[in-house]
Structures are given as structure tokens and as C-alpha cells.
Motif scaffolding. Structure first.
Motif, PDB file in Angstrom:
ATOM      1  N   GLY A 102      32.650  29.972  15.945  1.00 35.94           N
ATOM      2  CA  GLY A 102      32.068  29.877  17.285  1.00 35.94           C
ATOM      3  C   GLY A 102      32.120  31.273  17.873  1.00 35.94           C
ATOM      4  N   PHE A 103      31.847  31.394  19.173  1.00 39.78           N
ATOM      5  CA  PHE A 103      31.921  32.704  19.812  1.00 39.78           C
ATOM      6  C   PHE A 103      33.178  32.756  20.669  1.00 39.78           C
ATOM      7  N   GLY A 104      34.054  33.691  20.312  1.00 40.86           N
ATOM      8  CA  GLY A 104      35.322  33.768  21.038  1.00 40.86           C
ATOM      9  C   GLY A 104      35.786  35.195  21.186  1.00 40.86           C
ATOM     10  N   GLY A 105      36.807  35.374  22.031  1.00 45.06           N
ATOM     11  CA  GLY A 105      37.388  36.705  22.220  1.00 45.06           C
ATOM     12  C   GLY A 105      38.313  36.723  23.426  1.00 45.06           C
ATOM     13  N   GLN A 106      38.832  37.921  23.667  1.00 43.73           N
ATOM     14  CA  GLN A 106      39.757  38.146  24.785  1.00 43.73           C
ATOM     15  C   GLN A 106      39.099  39.121  25.753  1.00 43.73           C
ATOM     16  N   VAL A 107      39.213  38.830  27.034  1.00 37.49           N
ATOM     17  CA  VAL A 107      38.556  39.655  28.048  1.00 37.49           C
ATOM     18  C   VAL A 107      39.590  40.024  29.129  1.00 37.49           C
TER      19      VAL A 107
ATOM     20  N   ALA B  22      32.720  37.411  20.031  1.00 33.36           N
ATOM     21  CA  ALA B  22      32.102  37.653  18.725  1.00 33.36           C
ATOM     22  C   ALA B  22      32.169  36.360  17.931  1.00 33.36           C
ATOM     23  N   ARG B  23      31.282  36.284  16.946  1.00 29.67           N
ATOM     24  CA  ARG B  23      31.288  35.092  16.102  1.00 29.67           C
ATOM     25  C   ARG B  23      32.523  35.149  15.204  1.00 29.67           C
ATOM     26  N   LEU B  24      33.386  34.169  15.295  1.00 31.71           N
ATOM     27  CA  LEU B  24      34.591  34.168  14.458  1.00 31.71           C
ATOM     28  C   LEU B  24      35.069  32.746  14.193  1.00 31.71           C
ATOM     29  N   GLN B  25      35.977  32.651  13.224  1.00 32.05           N
ATOM     30  CA  GLN B  25      36.609  31.367  12.938  1.00 32.05           C
ATOM     31  C   GLN B  25      37.670  31.123  14.015  1.00 32.05           C
TER      32      GLN B  25
ATOM     33  N   SER C  53      44.425  39.251  34.663  1.00 30.75           N
ATOM     34  CA  SER C  53      43.116  38.633  34.398  1.00 30.75           C
ATOM     35  C   SER C  53      42.870  38.369  32.914  1.00 30.75           C
ATOM     36  N   ASN C  54      43.845  38.692  32.061  1.00 32.49           N
ATOM     37  CA  ASN C  54      43.693  38.452  30.620  1.00 32.49           C
ATOM     38  C   ASN C  54      43.230  37.026  30.330  1.00 32.49           C
ATOM     39  N   ALA C  55      42.172  36.855  29.592  1.00 33.37           N
ATOM     40  CA  ALA C  55      41.697  35.482  29.313  1.00 33.37           C
ATOM     41  C   ALA C  55      41.088  35.393  27.919  1.00 33.37           C
ATOM     42  N   PHE C  56      41.284  34.240  27.309  1.00 27.85           N
ATOM     43  CA  PHE C  56      40.706  33.955  25.982  1.00 27.85           C
ATOM     44  C   PHE C  56      39.599  32.918  26.111  1.00 27.85           C
ATOM     45  N   TYR C  57      38.581  33.093  25.291  1.00 31.99           N
ATOM     46  CA  TYR C  57      37.436  32.178  25.279  1.00 31.99           C
ATOM     47  C   TYR C  57      37.135  31.767  23.845  1.00 31.99           C
ATOM     48  N   PHE C  58      36.766  30.505  23.674  1.00 25.95           N
ATOM     49  CA  PHE C  58      36.173  30.094  22.392  1.00 25.95           C
ATOM     50  C   PHE C  58      35.137  29.030  22.712  1.00 25.95           C
ATOM     51  N   ASP C  59      33.891  29.397  22.666  1.00 27.32           N
ATOM     52  CA  ASP C  59      32.795  28.508  23.087  1.00 27.32           C
ATOM     53  C   ASP C  59      33.089  27.911  24.464  1.00 27.32           C
ATOM     54  N   GLY C  60      33.652  28.735  25.354  1.00 24.30           N
ATOM     55  CA  GLY C  60      34.009  28.315  26.711  1.00 24.30           C
ATOM     56  C   GLY C  60      35.409  28.816  27.006  1.00 24.30           C
TER      57      GLY C  60
END
Ligand SMILES: C[S@@+](CC[C@H](N)C(=O)[O-])C[C@H]1O[C@@H](n2cnc3c(N)ncnc32)[C@H](O)[C@@H]1O
Length: 291
Positions: free
Chosen positions: A275-280, A224-227, A163-170
Motif C-alpha cells: 500500500g502507500f505508507g510512510g512517516q511525516v 511510498a509504495r511498500l509492504q 507532529s510525527n505521524a505514520f500513514y498506511f493507506d490512511g
């Protein structure tokens, strides 16, 4: 052939370059815990740890993250961390030095298959992200049952790494598709260990003779807010670690797909603004009682 055999022996899967039985270095493990073990997960565990618990036995304790999360909130509870990896135990002991709860925590070398504990001597066993690295889980569950008294509780925290997934503003759809193939290859390479054991565990625990009270899915990781560059560097690091655990070289098509997907996703986020991104990742918390 870049893709190693799925039945790669444990000594080579875990060995080399300071990598433990889980294929991670101490630094990989520390970075991963800093990223995802948060107050939300601690809160879920505290909800299931009875207030009068005398000792938490942490099977596969790693660098002792659970001791630091739980002991400050459980003033009358002591902690015994067991791990088969001496380097992890050394790191755990030195990280504990000076902590207010240090006198209540101990670390001891041992294997999950043969816990260094007397029968029915423990009121709470925790295992977090350990059973996914164990080749044959039922004997470990039998061992956990052996050391648990009645009443006695077992709490397992295990992932579904698919289920590992990355997001960056979506959602980053192309990257997540490629990552899923990489994590599926990693799962195959580490068989009979199962990086997606989380949702399979309640039935296994039930068959081990414990009474399952609850199994809930939680996502760990946050946006989190990141580049964009920060996020994509992190994605490259995840791909590097997973491919080395799966023993896939950088030129393997699955790894190349992931790296290309990261490059394309990075190019598509044309403006270099945060933007807002991360790994879930989804983890499953299974709670069971001895009967
Ligand atoms: C991914 S780490 C998790 C560490 C810790 N529980 C946490 O959540 O931070 C898995 C740990 O399980 C340990 N481990 C794996 N198989 C084991 C076994 N059969 N017996 C004892 N420890 C084991 C590894 O050495 C490693 O430290």
C-alpha cells in the motif's frame, strides 16, 4: 523507575554508544536524512538563499547534508560547516571527498554558543535541526547575529516533533496517538532542549534583534509504495530510537503502548500486500535578516 528525570544532564543524554549531542548515532542521522531531506526542502532553502551569497555558515552541520544539497546548485558559494562533534565532522569530510564542489566546502570544530568566526563576516547562516538540541537558544541566536553582516540572512529549519505521524493507506490513528505521547515524553526528558522548537522560533529570532521575513511549515517524509511489514519495522525503529533518546526502557508504559499499537495496526492490515505508507513530520523554515 524506567522514566529518567527530565533534567538529565547533557553529558548523559548525548553520551554513550556513539550517540551525539542529539542522542543519535551517525548511522541514525544518515538514515534520517536519506529519508526526509528531499528536493522539496532544498528548493525551499534555495528560494531564500540570495544568489550572490558568498558563504553559507552551517551551524550544527552534522554529516554535511546541506553542503551536498546546496553547493551543486550555488556555483559561486562556499560552505563552512561547524559542529561540536568530531565524529560527525570526520564523517562529513570523508563523504565530501571526490565531490565536484569539495573545494568549496570546509568543516570545522566549534560550538554554536561561540562560533569560530569574526564579527559581521558571514552573509548567510543556516541551522538545520540544531537549535532543538541546544539547551539555551538565545545566546546562540545572539552569536548568529554577531557573525552576520548587513545584509545578512539567517535560515533556521526546526521541527515540531510532536507532529510525527505514520500513514498506511490512511492515518494510523492509534499508533499516532501513542507516538505523540512518546514524543511528548522525549520532549520532557530533553528539557530545556525543545524538540518542538520550530513554531516557537520566529518570536525568539525576533527577540534576538533579527527581522523575521517568513516562517513556513513544510511536511517532510512521503508516502511510498511498500509492504506493511516494512512500514511497521520502520515504526519500531523510530520507537526504539526515540525511547533511547528519552531514556525510557522497553517496559515503560508509553513505549509498550507504542509497540502494542504497532502490533495491532500490523495485524489489522490483514493482507500482506503493498500500500502507500510512510512517516511525516512538520518542520518550520524561519527566515530572518540582520538589520
Ligand atoms: C540533528 S543533527 C542535524 C545535522 C544537520 N544540520 C542536518 O540537518 O542534517 C544536530 C547537530 O547539531 C550539533 N550540535 C548540537 N548542539 C550543538 C552545539 N551547541 N554546538 C555545535 N553543534 C551542536 C550536533 O552535534 C549534531 O551534529
Amino acid at each position: 523507575m524506567p522514566h529518567q528525570s527530565p533534567d538529565t544532564p547533557e553529558s548523559t543524554v548525548g553520551g554513550g554508544a556513539g550517540r551525539g549531542l542529539d542522542g543519535l548515532t551517525v548511522n541514525d542521522l544518515r538514515a534520517s536524512r536519506e529519508e526526509w531531506w528531499d528536493d522539496g526542502l532544498t528548493g525551499v532553502l534555495l528560494r531564500w538563499i540570495p544568489a550572490d551569497t558568498r558563504t553559507i555558515l552551517d551551524v550544527g552541520c552534522g554529516i554535511g547534508t546541506a553542503a551536498h544539497a546546496l553547493l551543486p546548485r550555488l556555483e559561486n558559494t562556499s560552505y563552512l560547516g561547524i559542529d561540536a562533534d568530531e565524529e560527525r565532522l570526520r564523517t562529513a569530510r570523508s563523504a565530501l571527498a571526490g565531490a565536484a564542489y569539495a573545494a568549496r566546502a570546509r568543516f570545522r570544530h566549534g560550538r554554536a554558543e561561540q562560533l569560530p568566526c569574526a564579527d559581521h563576516d558571514t552573509d548567510l547562516v543556516l541551522s538545520s535541526m540544531t537549535l532543538q538540541h541546544v539547551a539555551t537558544v538565545p545566546p546562540v541566536l545572539a552569536e548568529i547575529r554577531r557573525v552576520l553582516g548587513v545584509p545578512g540572512r539567517f535560515i533556521a529549519v526546526e521541527p515540531d516533533n510532536l507532529s510525527n505521524a505514520f500513514y498506511f493507506d490512511g492515518p494510523l490513528e492509534e499508533l499516532n496517538g501513542a507516538l505523540r505521547r512518546l514524543f511528548a515524553a522525549l520532549r520532557e526528558a530533553r528539557r530545556p532542549r525543545d524538540g518542538a522548537i520550530g513554531p516557537a522560533l520566529p518570536s525568539m529570532v525576533d527577540r534576538a534583534g533579527l527581522t523575521v521575513l517568513d516562517s513556513s511549515a513544510h511536511s517532510v517524509g512521503r508516502l511510498a509504495r511498500l509492504q506493511p511489514a516494512e512500514l511497521f519495522e520502520r515504526a519500531r525503529r523510530v520507537v526504539r530510537i526515540a525511547s533511547s533518546q528519552a531514556r525510557l526502557v522497553a517496559s515503560h508504559p508509553i513505549v509498550e503502548d507504542c509497540l502494542r499499537a504497532i502490533d495491532r495496526s500490523e495485524t489489522a492490515t490483514t493482507v500482506d500486500c503493498p500500500g502507500f505508507g510512510g512517516q511525516v513530520v512538520l518542520i518550520f523554515v524561519t527566515v530572518a535578516d540582520a538589520r
